[in-house]
Each structure stands twice: as C-alpha cells, then as structure tokens.
Design a protein around this motif. Structure first.
Motif, PDB file in Angstrom:
ATOM      1  N   TYR A 122     -52.263 -54.605  22.276  1.00  0.00           N
ATOM      2  CA  TYR A 122     -51.723 -55.913  21.912  1.00  0.00           C
ATOM      3  C   TYR A 122     -50.676 -56.406  22.895  1.00  0.00           C
ATOM      4  N   GLY A 123     -50.388 -55.648  23.908  1.00  0.00           N
ATOM      5  CA  GLY A 123     -49.374 -56.047  24.879  1.00  0.00           C
ATOM      6  C   GLY A 123     -48.636 -54.851  25.424  1.00  0.00           C
ATOM      7  N   GLU A 124     -47.318 -54.893  25.377  1.00  0.00           N
ATOM      8  CA  GLU A 124     -46.508 -53.755  25.792  1.00  0.00           C
ATOM      9  C   GLU A 124     -45.153 -53.840  25.122  1.00  0.00           C
ATOM     10  N   ILE A 125     -44.506 -52.698  25.050  1.00  0.00           N
ATOM     11  CA  ILE A 125     -43.150 -52.672  24.527  1.00  0.00           C
ATOM     12  C   ILE A 125     -42.233 -52.094  25.591  1.00  0.00           C
ATOM     13  N   VAL A 126     -40.986 -52.507  25.554  1.00  0.00           N
ATOM     14  CA  VAL A 126     -39.959 -51.953  26.422  1.00  0.00           C
ATOM     15  C   VAL A 126     -38.803 -51.508  25.538  1.00  0.00           C
ATOM     16  N   LEU A 127     -38.483 -50.230  25.618  1.00  0.00           N
ATOM     17  CA  LEU A 127     -37.410 -49.662  24.812  1.00  0.00           C
ATOM     18  C   LEU A 127     -36.228 -49.366  25.727  1.00  0.00           C
ATOM     19  N   PRO A 128     -35.108 -50.043  25.542  1.00  0.00           N
ATOM     20  CA  PRO A 128     -33.949 -49.823  26.420  1.00  0.00           C
ATOM     21  C   PRO A 128     -33.344 -48.435  26.276  1.00  0.00           C
ATOM     22  N   ALA A 129     -33.553 -47.812  25.120  1.00  0.00           N
ATOM     23  CA  ALA A 129     -33.021 -46.473  24.862  1.00  0.00           C
ATOM     24  C   ALA A 129     -33.910 -45.814  23.817  1.00  0.00           C
ATOM     25  N   PRO A 130     -33.888 -44.487  23.719  1.00  0.00           N
ATOM     26  CA  PRO A 130     -34.691 -43.826  22.691  1.00  0.00           C
ATOM     27  C   PRO A 130     -34.343 -44.339  21.306  1.00  0.00           C
ATOM     28  N   PRO A 131     -35.336 -44.774  20.540  1.00  0.00           N
ATOM     29  CA  PRO A 131     -35.066 -45.319  19.196  1.00  0.00           C
ATOM     30  C   PRO A 131     -34.673 -44.232  18.214  1.00  0.00           C
ATOM     31  N   ARG A 132     -33.873 -44.637  17.253  1.00  0.00           N
ATOM     32  CA  ARG A 132     -33.431 -43.695  16.220  1.00  0.00           C
ATOM     33  C   ARG A 132     -33.732 -44.204  14.816  1.00  0.00           C
ATOM     34  N   ARG A 133     -33.836 -45.522  14.644  1.00  0.00           N
ATOM     35  CA  ARG A 133     -34.208 -46.096  13.347  1.00  0.00           C
ATOM     36  C   ARG A 133     -35.667 -46.537  13.455  1.00  0.00           C
ATOM     37  N   VAL A 134     -36.564 -45.681  12.972  1.00  0.00           N
ATOM     38  CA  VAL A 134     -37.993 -45.907  13.155  1.00  0.00           C
ATOM     39  C   VAL A 134     -38.666 -46.167  11.816  1.00  0.00           C
ATOM     40  N   VAL A 135     -39.453 -47.214  11.758  1.00  0.00           N
ATOM     41  CA  VAL A 135     -40.279 -47.513  10.592  1.00  0.00           C
ATOM     42  C   VAL A 135     -41.720 -47.190  10.948  1.00  0.00           C
ATOM     43  N   SER A 136     -42.376 -46.413  10.109  1.00  0.00           N
ATOM     44  CA  SER A 136     -43.755 -45.990  10.345  1.00  0.00           C
ATOM     45  C   SER A 136     -44.684 -46.773   9.423  1.00  0.00           C
ATOM     46  N   ILE A 137     -45.434 -47.729   9.982  1.00  0.00           N
ATOM     47  CA  ILE A 137     -46.395 -48.469   9.161  1.00  0.00           C
ATOM     48  C   ILE A 137     -47.820 -47.976   9.396  1.00  0.00           C
ATOM     49  N   GLY A 138     -48.012 -47.034  10.309  1.00  0.00           N
ATOM     50  CA  GLY A 138     -49.290 -46.352  10.402  1.00  0.00           C
ATOM     51  C   GLY A 138     -49.426 -45.453   9.188  1.00  0.00           C
ATOM     52  N   TYR A 139     -50.635 -45.322   8.682  1.00  0.00           N
ATOM     53  CA  TYR A 139     -50.808 -44.586   7.431  1.00  0.00           C
ATOM     54  C   TYR A 139     -50.602 -43.083   7.570  1.00  0.00           C
ATOM     55  N   ARG A 140     -50.660 -42.544   8.792  1.00  0.00           N
ATOM     56  CA  ARG A 140     -50.480 -41.102   8.945  1.00  0.00           C
ATOM     57  C   ARG A 140     -49.505 -40.735  10.058  1.00  0.00           C
ATOM     58  N   THR A 141     -48.786 -41.718  10.605  1.00  0.00           N
ATOM     59  CA  THR A 141     -47.901 -41.440  11.733  1.00  0.00           C
ATOM     60  C   THR A 141     -46.566 -40.813  11.317  1.00  0.00           C
ATOM     61  N   GLN A 142     -46.255 -40.818  10.027  1.00  0.00           N
ATOM     62  CA  GLN A 142     -44.997 -40.198   9.613  1.00  0.00           C
ATOM     63  C   GLN A 142     -44.960 -38.710   9.945  1.00  0.00           C
ATOM     64  N   ASP A 143     -46.117 -38.040   9.891  1.00  0.00           N
ATOM     65  CA  ASP A 143     -46.159 -36.612  10.209  1.00  0.00           C
ATOM     66  C   ASP A 143     -45.683 -36.351  11.637  1.00  0.00           C
ATOM     67  N   THR A 144     -46.154 -37.150  12.566  1.00  0.00           N
ATOM     68  CA  THR A 144     -45.794 -36.955  13.972  1.00  0.00           C
ATOM     69  C   THR A 144     -44.310 -37.211  14.193  1.00  0.00           C
ATOM     70  N   LEU A 145     -43.776 -38.245  13.569  1.00  0.00           N
ATOM     71  CA  LEU A 145     -42.347 -38.534  13.698  1.00  0.00           C
ATOM     72  C   LEU A 145     -41.514 -37.380  13.156  1.00  0.00           C
ATOM     73  N   LEU A 146     -41.886 -36.886  11.995  1.00  0.00           N
ATOM     74  CA  LEU A 146     -41.139 -35.779  11.400  1.00  0.00           C
ATOM     75  C   LEU A 146     -41.226 -34.527  12.266  1.00  0.00           C
ATOM     76  N   ALA A 147     -42.394 -34.257  12.810  1.00  0.00           N
ATOM     77  CA  ALA A 147     -42.557 -33.090  13.667  1.00  0.00           C
ATOM     78  C   ALA A 147     -41.682 -33.174  14.906  1.00  0.00           C
TER      79      ALA A 147
END
Length: 341
Positions: A47-72
């Motif tokens: 859908y485009g690209e993202i640019v993150l100025p710094a490593p994110p710390r407040r993350v919202v997971s709207i993928g149905y199974r991506t919370q596992d990867t974030l927690l890991a």
C-alpha cells in the motif's frame, strides 16, 4: 472500519456464522525488504511505505494473528484484534507467558479509527488485517501502518513475519535469534523422523456439512511442508480464488487420501464420524488420521513463532503413529474423538 477478510473456524463477532467466515485463513503477508531511511527505518509494502523515525513502543496490532510475533519480540501491544476463541486479552496460552505490563485492549468486530487514535500508537501492524487501501489511508493519519508486500496478501510464513516486524521494532538481533531457535525445533523433529520426507500429507477441515483441505498457501498446510511432507498439488488446483483452501464434493474425498491426514479444528468436529465417503479413504482404513485438539488446532491456525513450537510438541507422537500405517498403532486422538475405524 470493517475487515473484508474473515477468520476461520469460529463464530463471527456478531450476527450469524458464514462458511466464508469459518474458512478464511486470515494469513498476513511479508512486507517488502526494509531499507534504512535517513534518521529512521523505511519499509515498503503493497500500500506504500512507512518511515519510522525511531523504534516504536506503543504498537496496536490489527492483524488477527500478529500479536504473537510482537509478544515474542518483547513488545506488549497496546491493543490486539480478536480473532476467535475466548482467551484473556485474546492472547492464547502459548503466548500468555510473554505478556507484561497492562493487558492489551481487545478490538473486536468493527474497528473504528477513533478507537485506535485514542490509544496514541506510534505503529499499527496491519499485516493480515484485511483492511482496504482506503482504510489504510485513513489509519495512516493516526500512525504508520505496516502492511503486506505485493502479491503476498494471503500468507506470510512465520519466519518472514518475525523478520519484518523485528526490523520495524529495531529488534533485528532478537528476530534472528527467534527464527533460528524455531527453525532448530523443526529441524530436530525432521531429524527424529527422517521417514516423513517426501510422504504426502493433507490438513483437512469439516464444518457445516462441508469438507475440504487447506493448501500450502495457508499456515496449516505450510506446517506440514516444514516437516518435509508434501501437500498434493491437486489441492492447489482445486482451491478457490483466495488459494488457501479447497472445497471438496461430498461424493469425492479422494484428494484427502494421503500418507497423513490431519483434521484441523479449533472446536469439536461435528459429524466427522458420519461422513459417508470417509470410510473409503486409505487414510481412514490404515489409521493414518490425526485429529487435533481444539487448542492445537488453534495453534496451527495461528501459525506463529510462538504457536508452532507448541503444536510441534503436541503432535509429534500422533503424527509418527499415523504415518506408520499400522492399524495397531491407531492414533489416540482419533479414538478419543470417536472417529477411529
């Protein structure tokens, strides 16, 4: 904001249960190879690209199974998307030990931009969320939204998902360690069972009177290929336009006939013992069937870096007993489920 991509094997968040809802794979896909951006991280995606100025710390997971990867990777999501089941904070037992800090807010049913904006995220993980381009554009006004790469909208292997999310979080090293450890677990299981290599295997479902199988473009089919089984190419030819499962005619279940037949479910499989044509399958006659427990079925459906080791441990003995083709070693799970010959 309503997802156009429905979950599998569970009732919809509201309203009735549809077959599409029950069979949707909700598999995310890999973002394109990331590149260093000046002063931050740039990741290109479909859908485009993202640019993150710094490593994110407040993350919202709207993928149905991506919370596992974030927690890991050591990130406690601010919010997660409910897929199925009734688990605390929509986090399953294999991932619960990785929770720390406040419990994530659970987003279910329709997810509004306002409900996400109020959480003030600095990254929204949308891989596997099924959101449209228009929904992505709206959410991007709140925070960068990490999406899938072109032509990879239906499935992301667990290791690729760890890699790209790890990069977005500034945790490349941790991601590489996770991938290496999990690959070692798969390698260990293959080494202990060299006779599995090249044998045919099918991950099947039975729901609402419909019987079918998951293709290799689905976490459940992919799991079997990672154990050196071969998913029959015929299933790919039978699959619908989404490509992750194939419906079968009640009069012809022959595509399920394999050296290993794994019945996947995140709940008890009603009516499986009464399928008329099942008794003509070699897999049935020779005791080559495995029926997952609801918890193991859910782990295979998630297909994550945390759920797969759980499934590996739970299934090794049952798979070994089924593959030998000896009726005397029929799988205990089939007997308990009441479907053994």
């Amino acid at each position: 904001m309503k997802s156009r991509h429905q979950p599998v094997d569970v009732p919809a968040p509201s309203g009735g249960v549809t077959r599409r809802f029950m069979l949707g794979a909700l598999a995310g896909s890999l973002a394109a190879p990331p590149a260093l951006a000046q002063g931050g991280i740039r990741i290109r995606h479909d859908y485009g690209e993202i640019v993150l100025p710094a490593p994110p710390r407040r993350v919202v997971s709207i993928g149905y199974r991506t919370q596992d990867t974030l927690l890991a990777l050591g990130i406690n999501p601010v919010a997660v998307r409910h897929w199925f089941g009734d688990q605390p904070s929509s986090v399953w037992p294999w991932a619960q030990p990785y929770l720390s800090g406040p419990a994530p807010i659970v987003l279910s049913g329709e997810v509004s931009v306002e409900s996400i904006a109020i959480l003030e995220p600095d990254l929204i993980v949308g891989i596997g969320s099924g959101i449209s381009h228009a929904e992505y554009a709206t959410l991007s006004r709140v925070a960068p939204v990490l999406m899938h790469a072109p032509n990879q909208a239906t499935f992301t292997p667990w290791d690729e998902l760890v890699r790209v999310i790890g990069y977005a979080l500034g945790k490349d090293g941790a991601a590489a360690d996770l991938i290496g450890k999990t690959r070692q677990q798969f390698a260990g299981m293959r080494a202990r069972n060299p006779g599995w290599a090249g044998r045919s295997a099918v991950a099947a479902y039975h729901f609402g009177g419909e019987t079918g199988a998951f293709t290799r473009s689905d976490p459940r089919g992919h799991f079997l290929t990672e154990l050196d089984f071969v998913v029959p190419a015929s299933l790919d030819r039978l699959s619908d336009r989404r490509g992750f499962y194939a419906r079968l005619s009640p009069e012809d279940l022959s595509p399920l006939d394999a050296d290993l037949l794994v019945w996947i479910s995140s709940e008890k499989i009603p009516g499986l013992a009464d399928i008329p044509m099942r008794r003509f399958l070699r897999a049935y006659r020779e005791g080559r069937e495995v029926v997952t427990s609801p918890l193991v079925g859910a782990a295979l459906s998630f297909g994550s870096v945390l759920s797969l080791p759980f499934a590996l441990s739970a299934l090794e003995a049952d798979i070994a007993a089924a593959v030998d083709g000896n009726p005397a070693t029929r799988v205990a799970s089939a007997v308990q489920a009441g479907i053994a010959p």
